[in-house]
Design a protein around this motif. Structure first.
Motif, short mmCIF file in Angstrom:
data_model
loop_
_atom_site.label_atom_id
_atom_site.label_comp_id
_atom_site.label_asym_id
_atom_site.label_seq_id
_atom_site.Cartn_x
_atom_site.Cartn_y
_atom_site.Cartn_z
N UNK A 154 0.85 -1.20 0.00
CA UNK A 154 0.00 0.00 0.00
C UNK A 154 0.88 1.24 0.00
N UNK A 155 0.47 2.24 -0.78
CA UNK A 155 1.14 3.54 -0.71
C UNK A 155 0.09 4.63 -0.74
N UNK A 156 0.40 5.70 -0.02
CA UNK A 156 -0.47 6.87 -0.08
C UNK A 156 0.11 7.87 -1.06
N UNK A 157 -0.71 8.83 -1.47
CA UNK A 157 -0.25 9.88 -2.35
C UNK A 157 -1.25 11.01 -2.26
N UNK A 158 -0.90 12.19 -2.77
CA UNK A 158 -1.84 13.31 -2.59
C UNK A 158 -3.11 13.12 -3.41
N UNK A 159 -3.02 12.34 -4.49
CA UNK A 159 -4.23 11.95 -5.21
C UNK A 159 -4.06 10.51 -5.69
N UNK A 160 -5.10 9.99 -6.37
CA UNK A 160 -5.05 8.58 -6.76
C UNK A 160 -3.92 8.29 -7.74
N UNK A 161 -3.64 9.24 -8.61
CA UNK A 161 -2.56 9.02 -9.59
C UNK A 161 -1.22 8.84 -8.89
N UNK A 162 -0.96 9.74 -7.91
CA UNK A 162 0.32 9.67 -7.19
C UNK A 162 0.37 8.40 -6.33
N UNK A 163 -0.75 8.10 -5.69
CA UNK A 163 -0.80 6.90 -4.84
C UNK A 163 -0.52 5.65 -5.68
#
Ligand code: AMP
Ligand code: GLY
Length: 423
Positions: free
Chosen positions: A385-394
């Motif tokens: 799992x990774x987070x990101x500021x939006x879905x594309x970045x995640x």
């Protein structure tokens, strides 16, 4: 406080990780846990179905709160065994977990209380099911009434397939007693969304939305699996849809269960389909989704113990449930050949890379500690799992992180979260 988590998959690793971040928790145990959970909890070798030993263990260790992860023990009444012993437990009682344990029960409940769902009929003998199919509109959906590892649902394109489906479920008993009764349901089309909700018997608070990818191969091809990856939030679950679901689905379900004398405490997972006629319930589960928990919980701002205690005490209305304003993607690393035949026992390299990386997680699903180190021990091995500021970045972050892990036979889908391109 001392907390015991019952279960040993990726979902329980996500729950354990969140518990390990709680200010209330001094000591975590997991039964049976796994090689990843062992980093944050002491694992004890007790089966999730062994209510007597679990209760005895909780008493011996003076556990303050037990959290039950999987569906099987909930449907079998393991939460009741804890309550009967005077122990605090998070998870629905058997008479409420039936909302997942029997599809016929949940369909009848929705019909009785006007909760939007597909039209259906229930059959407990093959002959009447077969004759009903003769005039039914195709495609059509057959569902084993009982638990079938998420595999008891058959989408049939024509009469021939539907008849073969009745044979598989009711006569050949591919899913055992789960197929003694079946639901035959109208086929719906639309986007699927999973919404997991905290419940205290009266109040219900939905978490941020997520979407699962159930098929084994890219482009939603291949066999159904336990889930090959998830993303959160779903961009298709708009505020308007959320409002509709709160008014017409979530709260009415809580009220209906209470009215039936089956007040639901724990996690209610609403599997929704966003159809042209509005959102409809595909299924209910009585627990966190796997791998939905792996994208929803890392985004939750609250201390999970505060929320769970509020559920047990009937005070969920006092909780301000909050999620980070970002996104998360989970890519499952599986053994090639899953969900059919696959080899296991291969050494996994690279797990330590995640140790010092904020916003990245590697949740263990099928792993085992051996003298060689941690090895693969199942079809679904890890959830990255990774987070990101939006879905594309995640999504970019999650796929980058899948490269840090290496084992023979490693397989993953390459299009988890790709649906967001179609917004
Ligand atoms: P369930 O376990 O009931 O969620 O069903 C598993 C999957 O089968 C769902 O995630 C859907 O993709 C599909 N499915 C279930 N019911 C229907 C339906 N009535 N119409 C179309 N697809 C369905
Ligand atoms: N991801 C679907 C489930 O947990 O049932």
């Amino acid at each position: 406080m001392k907390v015991l988590i019952v279960g040993g998959g990726g979902r329980e690793h996500a729950i354990a990780t969140k518990c390990s971040e709680s200010k209330h928790v001094d000591k975590l145990y997991a039964a049976p846990g796994n090689a990843g959970i062992a980093k944050v909890a002491e694992c004890v070798d007790i089966s999730v179905m062994d209510a007597d030993r679990l209760v005895a263990f909780a008493k011996e260790k003076e556990i303050d709160l037990t959290i039950i992860g999987p569906d099987d023990p909930l449907v079998a009444g393991v939460a009741d065994a804890f309550k009967d012993a005077g122990l605090r437990v998070f998870g629905p009682a058997k008479n409420a977990a039936i909302i997942e344990g029997s599809k016929a029960f949940s369909k009848d409940l929705m019909k009785k209380y006007n909760i939007p769902s597909a039209a259906y009929e229930v059959f407990d003998n093959a002959d009447s099911a077969l004759s009903y199919l003769e005039d039914a509109k195709m495609p059509i959906v057959l569902k084993a009434d009982g638990l079938a590892l998420g595999k008891g649902v058959l989408i049939c394109n024509n009469l021939e397939e539907a008849k073969a489906g009745v044979k598989t479920l009711m006569l050949d008993k591919q899913f055992g007693a789960a197929g003694d009764k079946i639901v035959i349901e109208e086929f719906m089309t639309g986007r699927e969304v999973s919404v997991l909700c905290f419940c205290d018997g009266t109040h219900i608070k939905p978490m941020t939305s997520a979407q699962d990818h159930k098929r084994a191969k890219d482009g939603d091809k291949g066999l159904n699996t336990g889930g090959m990856g998830t993303f959160s939030p779903s961009p298709f679950y708009t505020d308007e849809i959320d409002k509709f679901c709160r008014e017409k689905i979530y709260q009415p379900t809580m009220d209906a269960m209470k009215a039936e004398g089956r007040a639901f405490t724990g996690i209610l997972f609403c599997g929704l389909m966003l159809t042209e006629d509005g959102p409809k319930v595909l299924e209910y589960n009585a627990r966190f989704g796997d791998p939905e928990a792996q994208v929803v919980l890392p985004r939750m701002k609250n201390d999970i113990i505060d929320v769970m205690e509020a559920c047990i005490d009937g005070k969920l209305d006092e909780v301000d449930l909050q999620f980070e304003d970002n996104a998360a993607v989970c890519v499952i690393l599986a053994s090639d050949g899953y969900p059919e035949h696959y080899d296991k026992g291969y050494v996994i390299n690279g797990l330590d890379t995640f140790d010092d990386k904020d916003g990245y997680y590697v949740f263990h699903a099928g792993t085992k500690m051996t003298d060689k180190g941690i090895v693969t021990n199942g079809g679904r091995v890890l959830g990255v799992t990774a987070k990101g500021e939006d879905l594309y970045k995640a999504r970019a972050n999650a796929y980058e992180a899948t490269k840090w892990i290496d084992f023979e036979n490693k397989y993953m889908r390459n299009d988890i979260g790709k649906a967001i391109d179609e917004q």
